[in-house]
Design a protein around this motif. Structure first.
Motif, PDB file in Angstrom:
ATOM      1  N   ILE B  75      29.310   9.094 -11.501  1.00  0.00           N
ATOM      2  CA  ILE B  75      29.475   7.749 -10.931  1.00  0.00           C
ATOM      3  C   ILE B  75      28.106   7.076 -10.961  1.00  0.00           C
ATOM      4  CG2 ILE B  75      29.940   6.500  -8.777  1.00  0.00           C
ATOM      5  CD1 ILE B  75      32.483   7.510 -10.121  1.00  0.00           C
ATOM      6  N   PRO B  76      27.946   5.894 -11.387  1.00  0.00           N
ATOM      7  CA  PRO B  76      29.008   5.071 -12.010  1.00  0.00           C
ATOM      8  C   PRO B  76      29.280   5.436 -13.463  1.00  0.00           C
ATOM      9  CG  PRO B  76      26.983   3.810 -11.716  1.00  0.00           C
ATOM     10  CD  PRO B  76      26.684   5.179 -11.248  1.00  0.00           C
ATOM     11  N   THR B  77      30.526   5.186 -13.878  1.00  0.00           N
ATOM     12  CA  THR B  77      30.926   5.380 -15.275  1.00  0.00           C
ATOM     13  C   THR B  77      31.574   4.094 -15.761  1.00  0.00           C
ATOM     14  OG1 THR B  77      31.321   7.752 -15.050  1.00  0.00           O
ATOM     15  CG2 THR B  77      32.486   6.632 -16.817  1.00  0.00           C
ATOM     16  N   VAL B  78      31.169   3.697 -16.932  1.00  0.00           N
ATOM     17  CA  VAL B  78      31.854   2.541 -17.508  1.00  0.00           C
ATOM     18  C   VAL B  78      32.560   2.993 -18.781  1.00  0.00           C
ATOM     19  CG1 VAL B  78      29.761   1.745 -18.714  1.00  0.00           C
ATOM     20  CG2 VAL B  78      31.639   0.152 -18.269  1.00  0.00           C
ATOM     21  N   ARG B  87      34.867   4.162 -25.332  1.00  0.00           N
ATOM     22  CA  ARG B  87      33.466   4.574 -25.225  1.00  0.00           C
ATOM     23  C   ARG B  87      33.142   4.737 -23.754  1.00  0.00           C
ATOM     24  NH1 ARG B  87      30.776   5.547 -30.191  1.00  0.00           N
ATOM     25  NH2 ARG B  87      32.103   4.512 -31.727  1.00  0.00           N
ATOM     26  N   LYS B  88      32.237   5.651 -23.492  1.00  0.00           N
ATOM     27  CA  LYS B  88      31.872   5.907 -22.096  1.00  0.00           C
ATOM     28  C   LYS B  88      30.368   5.843 -21.926  1.00  0.00           C
ATOM     29  CE  LYS B  88      35.313   8.984 -20.020  1.00  0.00           C
ATOM     30  NZ  LYS B  88      35.568  10.353 -19.638  1.00  0.00           N
ATOM     31  N   ALA B  89      29.949   5.343 -20.786  1.00  0.00           N
ATOM     32  CA  ALA B  89      28.526   5.425 -20.447  1.00  0.00           C
ATOM     33  C   ALA B  89      28.422   5.709 -18.959  1.00  0.00           C
ATOM     34  CB  ALA B  89      27.818   4.123 -20.791  1.00  0.00           C
ATOM     35  N   ILE B  90      27.441   6.487 -18.602  1.00  0.00           N
ATOM     36  CA  ILE B  90      27.285   6.778 -17.171  1.00  0.00           C
ATOM     37  C   ILE B  90      25.894   6.349 -16.724  1.00  0.00           C
ATOM     38  CG2 ILE B  90      28.912   8.723 -17.183  1.00  0.00           C
ATOM     39  CD1 ILE B  90      26.439  10.573 -17.166  1.00  0.00           C
ATOM     40  N   GLY B  91      25.776   6.067 -15.437  1.00  0.00           N
ATOM     41  CA  GLY B  91      24.486   5.665 -14.896  1.00  0.00           C
ATOM     42  C   GLY B  91      24.503   4.212 -14.423  1.00  0.00           C
ATOM     43  N   ASP B  92      23.360   3.760 -13.914  1.00  0.00           N
ATOM     44  CA  ASP B  92      23.305   2.405 -13.363  1.00  0.00           C
ATOM     45  C   ASP B  92      23.105   1.342 -14.451  1.00  0.00           C
ATOM     46  OD1 ASP B  92      20.710   2.828 -14.040  1.00  0.00           O
ATOM     47  OD2 ASP B  92      19.897   2.699 -12.013  1.00  0.00           O
ATOM     48  N   LEU B  93      23.128   1.757 -15.705  1.00  0.00           N
ATOM     49  CA  LEU B  93      23.065   0.867 -16.865  1.00  0.00           C
ATOM     50  C   LEU B  93      21.790   0.037 -16.876  1.00  0.00           C
ATOM     51  CD1 LEU B  93      26.809  -0.338 -16.792  1.00  0.00           C
ATOM     52  CD2 LEU B  93      25.891   1.726 -17.834  1.00  0.00           C
ATOM     53  N   SER B  94      20.714   0.631 -16.415  1.00  0.00           N
ATOM     54  CA  SER B  94      19.483  -0.123 -16.246  1.00  0.00           C
ATOM     55  C   SER B  94      18.826  -0.480 -17.592  1.00  0.00           C
ATOM     56  CB  SER B  94      18.504   0.660 -15.365  1.00  0.00           C
ATOM     57  OG  SER B  94      18.415   1.991 -15.828  1.00  0.00           O
TER      58      SER B  94
END
Lengths: 591, 109
Positions: B75-78, B87-94
């Motif tokens: 968490i978080p996962t987008v 497609r998946k990405a994890i993290g605060d997307l900084s």
């Protein structure tokens, strides 16, 4: 085990969560640490997942504690197939929500890490399932997959720490599997978070036979067995043969059972073996070990009891034919399901697996006696622990066991070098040996020891004919034992001697009879003479008195005429009446 | 497990009636990580997919069963649900560059 006494006290400090895995709770004195995490590590194929699964299944079945299996590598379907192959009815447990399988699918290529994150996704998933099914036991198989998928190790380690703290707070017993590291317990240092209990599993191959072993590397707050314990994975799950923790506390029996050979019963004090004892029949090849074992089986079945016969050298048909040739009709007992043969070549599987099979068959068939023919092929001396273990297994069930053992040489003085190790575990030790002489080889039987009963010290000859097994007394000559035809010659010689001696005695008896009769006749004649003499004496006395009276009378008459005194009889004359000779003598004096 | 509570079950941010890009953001409450992830995601979408995206925000505390269904680990996962493949990405997307790359979004120059 010394620690066995401390069991009660240690339980007070640390609660245990019984695994139900055969032998494991014995080694750990109760199971895994309750509400704590245990690490199970080992190489690939060492049985880690199996251990975890069985922990959950047995927990659900025996202790009514629902379990959750989180699989990071295998899918739910693969897992169910794996367990099904081990004979557990998992479908039922799953249907009743006693066992929950959850496959956490992580594909490294699927996502990208961008910035900071935590593992709440996984934790919420766990928490939801745990609360929903009131899970008490959790297995994470294997958590390490996370290390391969997530690059940010700092976050991961922090999250793992949080996870195990959370488990502890929820009162859940956790088992984590991990791959063995080169210099550490695990490849990724999972022991940092899971340090209450560490179990090592190992699968080693020695002499082309693989043995699985288990070791408790660490157990905080509890004593435990420290050895490497061999274990096997059977159709009934993991089975640890905790050799050193077997207590010699079996109930013993005073009941006797027949050996199947009357004369052998006699040699053993009249009634045969003790029920539940261990018997070793040792001897060189062809001396008749299997025949004695077969007679024992026959005697047991005749009594209506059951016998399980492990044949490690011959096939069943061969045994039936061979025993038939010595008058033992074993086939009837097989048909009546009193006798069961299990013929295999033991080296085709590992020894531990073999003993598991032996135990399984024993539990299924419930025999009164078990015969292992021969035990030598199990390399007895090298596997003393396992053999001790199996003997204890039978003794605990009060099953009488008979082992045969091949020894090299002729089975004479340097006997039983091969049996050295085993013999201390044996209650009754019978040695068969060859007796040489007169160009023959004959069989001898001797009881070396028989615990707790008076037994014969005699060496006897075994004669195996198509009517059965028969024992004969052997003759001890000046410096050798006589057996076979030498014995027969000796026996006929003795018979001749005996009959000669008998006729001699009869002859003597007749002579004596005659002598006696002659003497008796003489005695009768002498008696008659004696009577005669007595009568003559009486007659003589009477005549003597008459004469005396006459003399006295005439003397008195003379005195009258002479007008003299009447003479009184003197003392001498009075005495003289009693004694003829002295009276006569006095009378002469008085004239 | 999160500390913040969210009363809303689903939160849609729709910029167009038929968006070409459908994104789903998994959060747990309103943690700083989750909030910054949302801010960062919106920033990227506005910049590179103007009026052509949709963000679905799912709070796992409200819909925990979705953690299993979507195999959410972190968490978080987008998740980029459309267009396929996901497609998946994890993290605060900084790191905005990496988000574009990780979710395979078109770069609007």
């Amino acid at each position: 085990m010394i620690t066995a006494n401390r069991k009660k006290t240690s339980v007070k400090f640390l609660q245990k969560c019984p695994t139900g895995i055969t032998g494991f709770d014995q080694i750990t004195l109760g199971g895994l640490p309750k509400s704590r995490a245990t690490l199970v590590c080992g190489g690939a194929g060492s049985g880690k997942s199996m251990f975890g699964l069985e922990f959950l299944i047995r927990g659900a079945v025996h202790y009514n504690e629902p379990g959750l299996f989180i699989a990071f590598e295998e899918t739910d379907l693969e897992l169910t197939q794996n367990i099904a192959s081990l004979g557990f009815d998992v479908d039922d447990l799953i249907a009743r929500n006693k066992l929950v399988l959850d496959h956490v699918q992580i594909d490294r290529t699927e996502f990208k890490e961008i910035g900071v994150y935590n593992l709440d996704g996984l934790f919420i998933r766990l928490a939801t399932t745990i609360e929903k099914y009131k899970i008490k036991r959790v297995v994470l198989d294997t958590l390490e997959v996370l290390f391969g998928c997530l690059n940010n190790e700092t976050i991961l380690r922090g999250e793992l720490q949080r996870l195990f703290r959370w488990f502890k707070s929820k009162d859940i017993t956790v088992l984590v599997t991990a791959e063995q590291g080169a210099n550490t317990f695990t490849r990724y240092g999972l022991e940092e978070y899971v340090a209450d209990c560490v179990i090592f599993l190992d699968n080693r191959v020695e002499n082309q036979i693989s043995t699985r072993r288990l070791r408790i590397a660490k157990y905080r707050g509890s004593s435990h067995g420290c050895n490497e314990y061999p274990f096997i994975i059977t159709a009934h799950g993991i089975e640890i043969t905790a050799i050193t923790s077997i207590l010699l506390d079996y109930k013993i029996s005073n009941k006797h059972i027949t050996t199947g050979i009357d004369q052998l019963d006699t040699m053993l004090g009249g009634s045969g073996f003790y029920a539940g004892s261990s018997i070793l029949i040792s001897g060189p090849a062809g001396v008749g070990k299997s025949s004695i074992a077969a007679a024992f089986a026959n005697g047991t079945c005749k009594r209506g009891e059951k016998c399980l016969y492990f044949a490690f050298e011959e096939s069943v048909d061969q045994i039936l034919r061979n025993t038939g040739s010595i008058g033992l009709k074993l086939e009837q007992w097989v048909n009546k399901n009193l006798l069961k043969f299990h013929a295999i070549i033991p080296n085709s599987t590992g020894l531990a697996a073999l003993f598991a099979e032996v135990k399984q068959l024993t539990e299924d068939f419930k025999p009164n006696i078990v015969i292992i023919d021969p035990i030598t092929c199990l390399k007895a001396a090298e596997h003393l622990d396992e053999i001790q273990n199996i003997i204890a297994f039978f003794k605990n069930r009060n099953i009488t066991m008979m082992f045969t053992s091949s020894i090299s040489g002729e089975g004479t003085t340097e006997f039983a070098n091969n049996d050295e190790g085993v013999s201390s575990l044996i209650d009754t030790y019978i040695l068969l040996q060859y007796l040489y002489g007169e160009g023959e080889r004959n069989r001898g039987i001797n009881i070396l020891k028989s615990r707790g009963m008076a037994h014969s010290n005699q060496l006897r000859e075994v004669i195996i004919t198509n009517k059965g097994i028969n024992f004969q007394d052997v003759y001890i000559g000046t410096d050798k034992v006589l057996a076979g035809s030498a014995r027969l010659v000796q026996a006929s010689n003795l018979e001749i001697d005996n009959s000669n001696r008998e006729s001699d005695i009869k002859h003597k008896e007749r002579e004596l009879e005659i002598t006696r009769k002659i003497l008796e006749g003489e005695i009768t004649a002498l008696h008659a003479k004696l009577e005669d003499a007595k009568e003559e004496e009486v007659h003589l006395n009477r005549q003597k008195d008459h004469i005396y009276n006459l003399i006295k009378k005439s003397r008195n008459e003379i005195s009258k005429i002479r007008m003299a005194d009447i003479t009184k009889p003197s003392k001498h004359t009075l005495r003289g009446t009693k004694n003829g000779k002295s009276k006569k003598h006095k009378e002469k004096e008085s004239y | 497990m999160g500390n913040l509570k969210n009363t809303k079950k689903k939160n849609h941010i729709k910029k167009a009636p038929h968006s070409a890009y459908v994104l789903r953001l998994y959060v747990v409450g309103k943690t700083p990580n989750c909030l910054s992830a949302l801010t960062n995601l919106k920033k990227i979408c506005d910049a590179h997919l103007p009026l052509n995206y949709e963000i679905e925000i799912i709070d796992l505390l409200q819909l925990p069963e979705l953690a299993k269904d979507d195999q959410i680990l972190a968490i978080p996962t987008v998740i980029r649900r459309f267009p396929k493949p996901t497609r998946k990405a994890i993290g605060d997307l900084s790191n905005l560059e990496e988000v574009l790359h990780g979710l395979d979004l078109p770069i609007n120059k």
